[in-house]
Design a protein around this motif. Structure first.
Motif, PDB file in Angstrom:
ATOM      1  N   VAL A   1     -10.835  -9.345  11.455  1.00  0.00           N
ATOM      2  CA  VAL A   1      -9.533  -8.717  11.238  1.00  0.00           C
ATOM      3  C   VAL A   1      -9.228  -7.844  12.449  1.00  0.00           C
ATOM      4  N   MET A   2      -8.047  -7.994  13.020  1.00  0.00           N
ATOM      5  CA  MET A   2      -7.653  -7.194  14.184  1.00  0.00           C
ATOM      6  C   MET A   2      -7.035  -5.884  13.682  1.00  0.00           C
ATOM      7  N   LEU A   3      -7.859  -4.866  13.590  1.00  0.00           N
ATOM      8  CA  LEU A   3      -7.479  -3.643  12.887  1.00  0.00           C
ATOM      9  C   LEU A   3      -6.223  -2.972  13.431  1.00  0.00           C
ATOM     10  N   PRO A   4      -5.956  -2.981  14.761  1.00  0.00           N
ATOM     11  CA  PRO A   4      -4.712  -2.352  15.232  1.00  0.00           C
ATOM     12  C   PRO A   4      -3.438  -2.969  14.651  1.00  0.00           C
ATOM     13  N   ASN A   5      -3.539  -4.179  14.086  1.00  0.00           N
ATOM     14  CA  ASN A   5      -2.366  -4.823  13.492  1.00  0.00           C
ATOM     15  C   ASN A   5      -2.049  -4.298  12.097  1.00  0.00           C
ATOM     16  N   HIS A   6      -2.941  -3.505  11.503  1.00  0.00           N
ATOM     17  CA  HIS A   6      -2.839  -3.189  10.086  1.00  0.00           C
ATOM     18  C   HIS A   6      -3.056  -1.707   9.813  1.00  0.00           C
ATOM     19  N   ALA A   7      -2.496  -1.254   8.701  1.00  0.00           N
ATOM     20  CA  ALA A   7      -2.854   0.060   8.189  1.00  0.00           C
ATOM     21  C   ALA A   7      -4.260  -0.033   7.609  1.00  0.00           C
ATOM     22  N   PRO A   8      -5.188   0.848   8.001  1.00  0.00           N
ATOM     23  CA  PRO A   8      -6.539   0.779   7.458  1.00  0.00           C
ATOM     24  C   PRO A   8      -6.591   0.782   5.934  1.00  0.00           C
ATOM     25  N   LEU A   9      -5.673   1.499   5.281  1.00  0.00           N
ATOM     26  CA  LEU A   9      -5.651   1.519   3.822  1.00  0.00           C
ATOM     27  C   LEU A   9      -5.440   0.113   3.257  1.00  0.00           C
ATOM     28  N   VAL A  10      -4.562  -0.662   3.869  1.00  0.00           N
ATOM     29  CA  VAL A  10      -4.289  -2.024   3.393  1.00  0.00           C
ATOM     30  C   VAL A  10      -5.543  -2.888   3.501  1.00  0.00           C
ATOM     31  N   ILE A  11      -6.253  -2.760   4.624  1.00  0.00           N
ATOM     32  CA  ILE A  11      -7.484  -3.541   4.796  1.00  0.00           C
ATOM     33  C   ILE A  11      -8.539  -3.104   3.788  1.00  0.00           C
ATOM     34  N   ALA A  12      -8.650  -1.801   3.541  1.00  0.00           N
ATOM     35  CA  ALA A  12      -9.601  -1.315   2.538  1.00  0.00           C
ATOM     36  C   ALA A  12      -9.283  -1.901   1.166  1.00  0.00           C
ATOM     37  N   GLU A  13      -8.020  -1.941   0.807  1.00  0.00           N
ATOM     38  CA  GLU A  13      -7.625  -2.489  -0.494  1.00  0.00           C
ATOM     39  C   GLU A  13      -7.851  -3.995  -0.565  1.00  0.00           C
ATOM     40  N   GLN A  14      -7.512  -4.699   0.524  1.00  0.00           N
ATOM     41  CA  GLN A  14      -7.701  -6.148   0.528  1.00  0.00           C
ATOM     42  C   GLN A  14      -9.170  -6.523   0.393  1.00  0.00           C
ATOM     43  N   PHE A  15     -10.017  -5.880   1.188  1.00  0.00           N
ATOM     44  CA  PHE A  15     -11.433  -6.228   1.152  1.00  0.00           C
ATOM     45  C   PHE A  15     -12.130  -5.610  -0.056  1.00  0.00           C
ATOM     46  N   GLY A  16     -11.596  -4.514  -0.570  1.00  0.00           N
ATOM     47  CA  GLY A  16     -12.086  -4.010  -1.847  1.00  0.00           C
ATOM     48  C   GLY A  16     -11.806  -4.997  -2.963  1.00  0.00           C
ATOM     49  N   THR A  17     -10.652  -5.628  -2.906  1.00  0.00           N
ATOM     50  CA  THR A  17     -10.305  -6.655  -3.885  1.00  0.00           C
ATOM     51  C   THR A  17     -11.234  -7.861  -3.753  1.00  0.00           C
ATOM     52  N   LEU A  18     -11.441  -8.323  -2.521  1.00  0.00           N
ATOM     53  CA  LEU A  18     -12.323  -9.468  -2.303  1.00  0.00           C
ATOM     54  C   LEU A  18     -13.740  -9.170  -2.781  1.00  0.00           C
ATOM     55  N   GLU A  19     -14.261  -7.995  -2.444  1.00  0.00           N
ATOM     56  CA  GLU A  19     -15.621  -7.640  -2.851  1.00  0.00           C
ATOM     57  C   GLU A  19     -15.730  -7.513  -4.368  1.00  0.00           C
ATOM     58  N   SER A  20     -14.662  -7.073  -5.015  1.00  0.00           N
ATOM     59  CA  SER A  20     -14.675  -6.948  -6.470  1.00  0.00           C
ATOM     60  C   SER A  20     -14.681  -8.310  -7.148  1.00  0.00           C
ATOM     61  N   ILE A  21     -14.025  -9.288  -6.530  1.00  0.00           N
ATOM     62  CA  ILE A  21     -13.989 -10.646  -7.098  1.00  0.00           C
ATOM     63  C   ILE A  21     -15.263 -11.411  -6.771  1.00  0.00           C
ATOM     64  N   TYR A  22     -15.777 -11.215  -5.545  1.00  0.00           N
ATOM     65  CA  TYR A  22     -16.963 -11.946  -5.071  1.00  0.00           C
ATOM     66  C   TYR A  22     -18.029 -10.943  -4.631  1.00  0.00           C
ATOM     67  N   PRO A  23     -18.611 -10.202  -5.579  1.00  0.00           N
ATOM     68  CA  PRO A  23     -19.522  -9.101  -5.211  1.00  0.00           C
ATOM     69  C   PRO A  23     -20.734  -9.579  -4.413  1.00  0.00           C
ATOM     70  N   GLY A  24     -21.027  -8.805  -3.361  1.00  0.00           N
ATOM     71  CA  GLY A  24     -22.195  -9.078  -2.541  1.00  0.00           C
ATOM     72  C   GLY A  24     -22.058 -10.231  -1.577  1.00  0.00           C
ATOM     73  N   ARG A  25     -20.819 -10.720  -1.380  1.00  0.00           N
ATOM     74  CA  ARG A  25     -20.637 -11.897  -0.524  1.00  0.00           C
ATOM     75  C   ARG A  25     -19.638 -11.681   0.597  1.00  0.00           C
ATOM     76  N   ILE A  26     -19.031 -10.522   0.702  1.00  0.00           N
ATOM     77  CA  ILE A  26     -17.915 -10.315   1.630  1.00  0.00           C
ATOM     78  C   ILE A  26     -18.344  -9.482   2.838  1.00  0.00           C
ATOM     79  N   ASP A  27     -17.970  -9.953   4.035  1.00  0.00           N
ATOM     80  CA  ASP A  27     -18.180  -9.221   5.291  1.00  0.00           C
ATOM     81  C   ASP A  27     -16.825  -8.818   5.861  1.00  0.00           C
ATOM     82  N   LEU A  28     -16.781  -7.643   6.465  1.00  0.00           N
ATOM     83  CA  LEU A  28     -15.556  -7.176   7.118  1.00  0.00           C
ATOM     84  C   LEU A  28     -15.835  -6.970   8.601  1.00  0.00           C
ATOM     85  N   GLY A  29     -15.527  -7.995   9.387  1.00  0.00           N
ATOM     86  CA  GLY A  29     -15.652  -7.909  10.835  1.00  0.00           C
ATOM     87  C   GLY A  29     -14.337  -7.425  11.427  1.00  0.00           C
TER      88      GLY A  29
END
Length: 339
Positions: free
Chosen positions: A87-115
């Motif tokens: 994810v190219m962080l300068p393109n996004h509000a950090p809060l949005v990325i936290a929520e998106q990947f928080g959602t992914l981790e909640s659906i697929y626990p223990g399987r998500i990486d945030l590069g």
């Protein structure tokens, strides 16, 4: 003989970097079908993780909505880690990325990486279209990473919380193609992924910066580096070189400032590029980090790559036009590594 620190060839995990190529004459829909097929294929062989990369305004790359594609692939697989490379962080509000990947981790626990990367993954006009402003820049990347981490720990600015996201332990990686992110990853005690597949000349210097400056953290006790490599393997040397012309044409189009969909292989690449263009493309697709050949050749080249970089993990990009040839390339690599 290798030094004690050198990784044993068969003990190095293999992962996949998927640029979700859109082939000439095909569609993004087919690209996503192919990505799921490849993810299932490498999962069966024991590959470690499957990452997709954020790019924009690129007709040959379908992974612009990166978090959505991560969810699609994670939902179609069972155990392989899935994440962003990145994810190219300068393109996004950090809060949005936290929520998106928080959602992914909640659906697929223990399987998500945030590069995370600091480049825009696009040109300046596209960056403006994404952000509506150019006030957010790559130079602010360290502060943006800090803010993103704060949302996961519950210490977001001005009391803002990320739900879902807060309290989740999602591995954060820093990605780079130079020394900047290597140094930042070292300072923050985070795992580091280097883009040797398109920035080969900076590989060893960046890894040295990372390892020599690493500070242990609650996330990581010692340095952990993953290095990107292009691999195009086929049953014969001749076929592998033929398949490689698709990636060569892709980088040629970038060199010309005219990005295109992934082109089918051609018999004589020298009819397409000038000597100057060939030199430019071959500098990017250096033979040490772009491994082309039959199983014996690729195995030897990959062994050399692992020994030279002393990498903890290898992430493989394979820009191959025909899906069955792409599957076969990963199958060859998996077999040689005992997967």
């Amino acid at each position: 003989m290798t030094s004690p620190e050198t990784k044993l060839f068969h003990n190095v995990p293999l992962s996949v970097l998927d640029l979700a190529p859109i082939n000439e004459g095909s569609t993004a829909e087919q690209s996503f079908i192919n990505s799921v097929s490849l993810a299932k294929h490498v999962e069966k062989m024991g590959f470690n993780r499957y990452w997709v990369a954020e790019h924009h305004n690129m007709p040959g790359i379908a992974s612009s909505a990166t978090s959505i594609l991560i969810g699609h692939i994670a939902g179609a697989t069972k155990k392989i880690r899935v994440g962003s490379g990145g994810v190219m962080l300068p393109n996004h509000a950090p809060l949005v990325i936290a929520e998106q990947f928080g959602t992914l981790e909640s659906i697929y626990p223990g399987r998500i990486d945030l590069g995370l990367g600091r480049a825009p993954g696009s040109d300046q006009a596209t960056a403006y279209a994404l952000r509506r402003t150019l006030n957010s820049s790559a130079e602010q990347f360290p502060e943006q990473v800090e803010e993103l981490q704060a949302y996961f720990t519950g210490n977001g600015p001005m009391g803002v919380k990320a739900f879902p996201g807060e309290g989740l332990e999602i591995p954060i990686w820093l990605l780079g193609s130079s020394g900047f992110s290597a140094r930042l990853a070292a300072e923050k005690g985070l795992p580091f992924a280097f883009a040797s597949h398109f920035s080969p000349e900076y590989t060893i210097p960046a890894l040295r910066i990372y390892r020599e400056n690493f500070k242990p953290s609650p996330f990581l006790a010692k340095p952990y580096a993953m290095v990107g490599v292009n691999i195009i393997a086929a049953d014969t040397e001749e076929k592998a070189k033929w398949l490689a012309t698709s990636q060569q044409q892709q980088f040629l189009s970038l060199t010309r400032g005219n990005p295109m969909r992934l082109q089918p292989p051609i018999d004589d690449i020298d009819k397409v590029w000038t000597p100057h263009e060939r030199t430019a493309v071959e500098k990017t697709l250096d033979s040490k980090s772009t491994l082309i050949g039959d199983p014996v050749t690729v195995k030897q080249k990959l062994e050399n790559f692992i020994h030279e970089t002393n990498t903890d993990e290898v992430i493989i990009n394979s820009q191959i036009f025909h899906h069955e040839d792409r599957l076969r390339s990963f199958e060859i690599v998996g077999q040689m590594m005992g997967k």
